[in-house]
Design a protein around this motif. Structure first.
Motif, mmCIF file in Angstrom:
data_model
loop_
_atom_site.group_PDB
_atom_site.id
_atom_site.type_symbol
_atom_site.label_atom_id
_atom_site.label_comp_id
_atom_site.label_asym_id
_atom_site.label_seq_id
_atom_site.Cartn_x
_atom_site.Cartn_y
_atom_site.Cartn_z
ATOM 1 N N GLU A 35 -25.946 -17.541 31.528
ATOM 2 C CA GLU A 35 -26.662 -17.016 30.128
ATOM 3 C C GLU A 35 -28.099 -17.015 30.292
ATOM 4 O O GLU A 35 -28.774 -17.897 31.004
ATOM 5 C CB GLU A 35 -26.068 -17.369 29.120
ATOM 6 C CG GLU A 35 -26.307 -18.892 28.634
ATOM 7 C CD GLU A 35 -25.998 -19.535 27.491
ATOM 8 O OE1 GLU A 35 -24.770 -19.380 27.278
ATOM 9 O OE2 GLU A 35 -26.560 -20.308 26.645
ATOM 10 N N ARG A 36 -28.948 -16.260 29.438
ATOM 11 C CA ARG A 36 -30.390 -16.438 29.220
ATOM 12 C C ARG A 36 -30.766 -17.979 28.878
ATOM 13 O O ARG A 36 -30.039 -18.620 27.804
ATOM 14 C CB ARG A 36 -30.794 -15.456 28.264
ATOM 15 C CG ARG A 36 -30.602 -14.040 28.680
ATOM 16 C CD ARG A 36 -31.335 -13.531 29.743
ATOM 17 N NE ARG A 36 -32.618 -13.421 29.251
ATOM 18 C CZ ARG A 36 -33.644 -12.748 30.166
ATOM 19 N NH1 ARG A 36 -33.539 -12.503 31.185
ATOM 20 N NH2 ARG A 36 -34.963 -12.511 29.697
ATOM 21 N N THR A 37 -31.766 -18.350 29.443
ATOM 22 C CA THR A 37 -32.250 -19.766 29.062
ATOM 23 C C THR A 37 -32.993 -19.639 27.710
ATOM 24 O O THR A 37 -33.818 -18.593 27.480
ATOM 25 C CB THR A 37 -33.495 -20.290 30.271
ATOM 26 O OG1 THR A 37 -32.678 -20.223 31.399
ATOM 27 C CG2 THR A 37 -33.685 -21.703 29.790
ATOM 28 N N ASP A 38 -32.640 -20.428 26.597
ATOM 29 C CA ASP A 38 -33.457 -20.521 25.602
ATOM 30 C C ASP A 38 -34.465 -21.841 25.642
ATOM 31 O O ASP A 38 -33.928 -22.927 25.334
ATOM 32 C CB ASP A 38 -32.503 -20.762 24.495
ATOM 33 C CG ASP A 38 -33.188 -21.346 23.143
ATOM 34 O OD1 ASP A 38 -34.320 -20.909 22.855
ATOM 35 O OD2 ASP A 38 -32.404 -21.633 22.068
ATOM 36 N N LEU A 39 -35.834 -21.506 26.229
ATOM 37 C CA LEU A 39 -36.265 -22.846 26.600
ATOM 38 C C LEU A 39 -36.748 -23.683 25.450
ATOM 39 O O LEU A 39 -36.919 -24.758 25.379
ATOM 40 C CB LEU A 39 -37.584 -22.323 27.091
ATOM 41 C CG LEU A 39 -37.600 -21.697 28.863
ATOM 42 C CD1 LEU A 39 -38.889 -21.153 29.324
ATOM 43 C CD2 LEU A 39 -36.993 -22.780 29.394
ATOM 44 N N PRO A 43 -32.461 -28.409 24.925
ATOM 45 C CA PRO A 43 -31.684 -29.439 24.748
ATOM 46 C C PRO A 43 -30.601 -29.047 23.773
ATOM 47 O O PRO A 43 -29.371 -29.387 24.294
ATOM 48 C CB PRO A 43 -32.424 -30.377 23.955
ATOM 49 C CG PRO A 43 -34.087 -30.057 24.304
ATOM 50 C CD PRO A 43 -33.993 -28.671 24.486
ATOM 51 N N THR A 44 -30.693 -28.439 22.802
ATOM 52 C CA THR A 44 -29.491 -27.786 21.946
ATOM 53 C C THR A 44 -28.440 -26.797 22.683
ATOM 54 O O THR A 44 -27.366 -27.025 22.715
ATOM 55 C CB THR A 44 -29.922 -27.087 20.854
ATOM 56 O OG1 THR A 44 -30.791 -28.009 19.867
ATOM 57 C CG2 THR A 44 -28.773 -26.731 19.709
ATOM 58 N N GLN A 45 -28.982 -25.980 23.542
ATOM 59 C CA GLN A 45 -28.206 -25.168 24.451
ATOM 60 C C GLN A 45 -27.495 -25.795 25.344
ATOM 61 O O GLN A 45 -26.195 -25.506 25.605
ATOM 62 C CB GLN A 45 -29.272 -24.115 25.306
ATOM 63 C CG GLN A 45 -28.719 -22.914 26.104
ATOM 64 C CD GLN A 45 -29.402 -22.157 26.582
ATOM 65 O OE1 GLN A 45 -30.637 -22.507 27.038
ATOM 66 N NE2 GLN A 45 -28.861 -20.830 27.051
ATOM 67 N N GLU A 51 -20.281 -29.135 25.638
ATOM 68 C CA GLU A 51 -19.160 -29.187 24.725
ATOM 69 C C GLU A 51 -18.146 -28.143 25.174
ATOM 70 O O GLU A 51 -17.051 -28.372 25.112
ATOM 71 C CB GLU A 51 -19.415 -28.782 23.148
ATOM 72 C CG GLU A 51 -20.309 -29.809 22.399
ATOM 73 C CD GLU A 51 -19.284 -30.858 21.703
ATOM 74 O OE1 GLU A 51 -18.091 -31.013 22.330
ATOM 75 O OE2 GLU A 51 -19.846 -31.645 21.082
ATOM 76 N N ASP A 52 -18.564 -26.724 25.618
ATOM 77 C CA ASP A 52 -17.667 -25.919 25.993
ATOM 78 C C ASP A 52 -17.137 -26.219 27.376
ATOM 79 O O ASP A 52 -15.748 -26.189 27.344
ATOM 80 C CB ASP A 52 -18.442 -24.581 26.155
ATOM 81 C CG ASP A 52 -17.485 -23.422 26.570
ATOM 82 O OD1 ASP A 52 -16.364 -23.251 25.920
ATOM 83 O OD2 ASP A 52 -17.551 -22.745 27.538
ATOM 84 N N LEU A 53 -17.994 -27.047 28.348
ATOM 85 C CA LEU A 53 -17.292 -27.386 29.698
ATOM 86 C C LEU A 53 -16.307 -28.201 29.483
ATOM 87 O O LEU A 53 -15.402 -28.305 30.194
ATOM 88 C CB LEU A 53 -18.515 -27.790 30.481
ATOM 89 C CG LEU A 53 -19.643 -26.805 31.080
ATOM 90 C CD1 LEU A 53 -20.713 -27.595 31.590
ATOM 91 C CD2 LEU A 53 -18.739 -25.718 32.015
ATOM 92 N N ARG A 54 -16.282 -29.231 28.541
ATOM 93 C CA ARG A 54 -15.474 -30.255 28.073
ATOM 94 C C ARG A 54 -13.924 -29.660 27.949
ATOM 95 O O ARG A 54 -13.040 -30.307 28.289
ATOM 96 C CB ARG A 54 -15.820 -31.199 27.204
ATOM 97 C CG ARG A 54 -17.052 -32.140 27.449
ATOM 98 C CD ARG A 54 -17.659 -32.770 26.368
ATOM 99 N NE ARG A 54 -16.894 -33.924 26.090
ATOM 100 C CZ ARG A 54 -16.880 -34.716 24.840
ATOM 101 N NH1 ARG A 54 -18.069 -34.021 24.001
ATOM 102 N NH2 ARG A 54 -16.196 -35.913 24.866
ATOM 103 N N ILE A 100 -29.068 -35.481 25.488
ATOM 104 C CA ILE A 100 -27.625 -35.342 25.850
ATOM 105 C C ILE A 100 -26.896 -36.813 25.921
ATOM 106 O O ILE A 100 -25.719 -36.917 25.478
ATOM 107 C CB ILE A 100 -27.570 -34.518 27.336
ATOM 108 C CG1 ILE A 100 -28.067 -33.138 27.196
ATOM 109 C CG2 ILE A 100 -25.847 -34.618 27.549
ATOM 110 C CD1 ILE A 100 -28.123 -32.403 28.614
ATOM 111 N N GLU A 101 -27.839 -37.769 26.345
ATOM 112 C CA GLU A 101 -27.280 -39.003 26.206
ATOM 113 C C GLU A 101 -27.012 -39.544 24.965
ATOM 114 O O GLU A 101 -25.859 -40.177 24.755
ATOM 115 C CB GLU A 101 -28.330 -40.063 27.039
ATOM 116 C CG GLU A 101 -28.351 -39.858 28.287
ATOM 117 C CD GLU A 101 -29.467 -40.750 29.128
ATOM 118 O OE1 GLU A 101 -30.381 -41.121 28.281
ATOM 119 O OE2 GLU A 101 -29.671 -40.477 30.334
#
Length: 325
Positions: A35-39, A43-45, A51-54, A100-101
């Protein structure tokens, strides 16, 4: 890291972001999401994607997060210190690792994308039989990563292998304040700017668009159409590429250079055909094998995974650079 563990992988560019989950043997557990990067909100992206990958089928927990990222990074703090936007602005101090940590209680590794690509070649790609691998990325800019006998070449502040800033051309053009920088002439942005300058000063019949609209892609397309002006311009660019590659060979003495990026991978044969005859003019050591990467658009993801690789057939029982290298 144990071979049974799974790693959430991110490849963050200025324009696009890729994400998947990988296993240490070099396989991806999930499809690669892009997907497009939201620079500004990176961190939120990344947290949202994690969360989705899990929840993806086949993912039974995630043990660590590894991010290959364009720009200047601090691998000790996990902070993305600086990254250019597609509009040539700069975003600074993105706290990727700490964010993320704190949210997921997972270890996070952050690596420069060019260094990650060199790691990918060393562990999973053509570099598996080389002593010293340089991966050269030729895209909007020019960058490189170097792995020498299993050791990542970083420099004092992690800024080693900024090969795009090698001063190889006239000082008329610059990049990051460096006059004559290689990427000011031969990157996607550099080719467009260099050719635009020539179009403004030369009156020649050509199919190329005017100075304000020409792109690097236009130059290669015009050459394919037999345009003599574009052909001449590409020959000039090839001499600058020869100087850049020759300087790279002098600096690192690799036995393998792999090439990727939107400019380098797409136009590899055209670039090398015109550049190779001139490299020896600029290089003292023997010219190494130069080839396009075989890891494709996923090279950044493979690079993020490489430090966690299990010794075995995929890694060819090679020394795997450690996280603290």
């Amino acid at each position: 890291m144990a071979a049974s563990q799974t790693i959430a992988l991110f490849d963050v560019g200025s324009t696009n972001l890729r994400a998947t989950v990988g296993a240490p043997d070099g396989t991806f557990v999930t499809d690669v999401h892009r997907e497009r990067t939201d620079l500004e909100g990176l961190p939120t992206q990344c947290c949202r994607l994690l969360e989705d990958l899990r929840t993806k089928p086949g993912v039974d927990g995630i043990d660590a997060v590894s991010i290959a990222c364009a720009g200047l990074i601090d691998e000790t703090t996990g902070v993305l210190a600086e990254i250019d936007t597609p509009d040539d602005d700069v975003v600074t101090d993105l706290r990727l690792g700490p964010t993320i940590e704190n949210r997921f209680d997972l270890p996070v590794r952050l690596e420069n994308d060019c260094t990650a690509a060199a790691l990918a070649e060393w562990v999973y790609g053509a570099g598996r039989t080389a002593d010293c691998v340089v991966h050269l990325t030729m895209g909007t800019g020019i960058g490189a990563g170097v792995v020498d006998r299993g050791h990542v070449v970083r420099g004092t502040a992690g800024h080693a292998a900024e090969v795009g800033l090698f001063p190889i051309g006239p000082p008329d053009r610059e990049s990051s304040g460096i006059p004559g920088a290689w990427e000011a002439y031969c990157s996607g942005r550099g080719i467009a700017g260099f050719v635009a300058d020539l179009l403004e000063t030369e009156s020649r019949e050509t199919v190329l668009a005017g100075p304000e609209a020409v792109t690097a892609r236009d130059v290669f397309d015009a050459v394919d159409r037999g345009d003599p002006v574009a052909d001449d311009y590409l020959d000039r660019i090839a001499r600058y590429n020869a100087a850049g590659l020759g300087t790279l060979v002098n600096a690192y003495n690799p036995d393998l250079v792999t090439v990727g990026g939107g400019v380098g991978a797409t136009n590899f044969e055209t670039i090398l055909e015109r550049t190779r005859p001139h490299i020896e003019e600029y290089a003292l050591p023997a010219i190494p094998d130069i080839q396009p990467t075989r890891l494709g658009d996923e090279i950044g993801l493979y690079g993020a995974l490489a430090p966690y690789a299990s010794q075995g057939e995929t890694a060819a029982s090679r020394p795997i650079p450690t996280i603290t290298d």
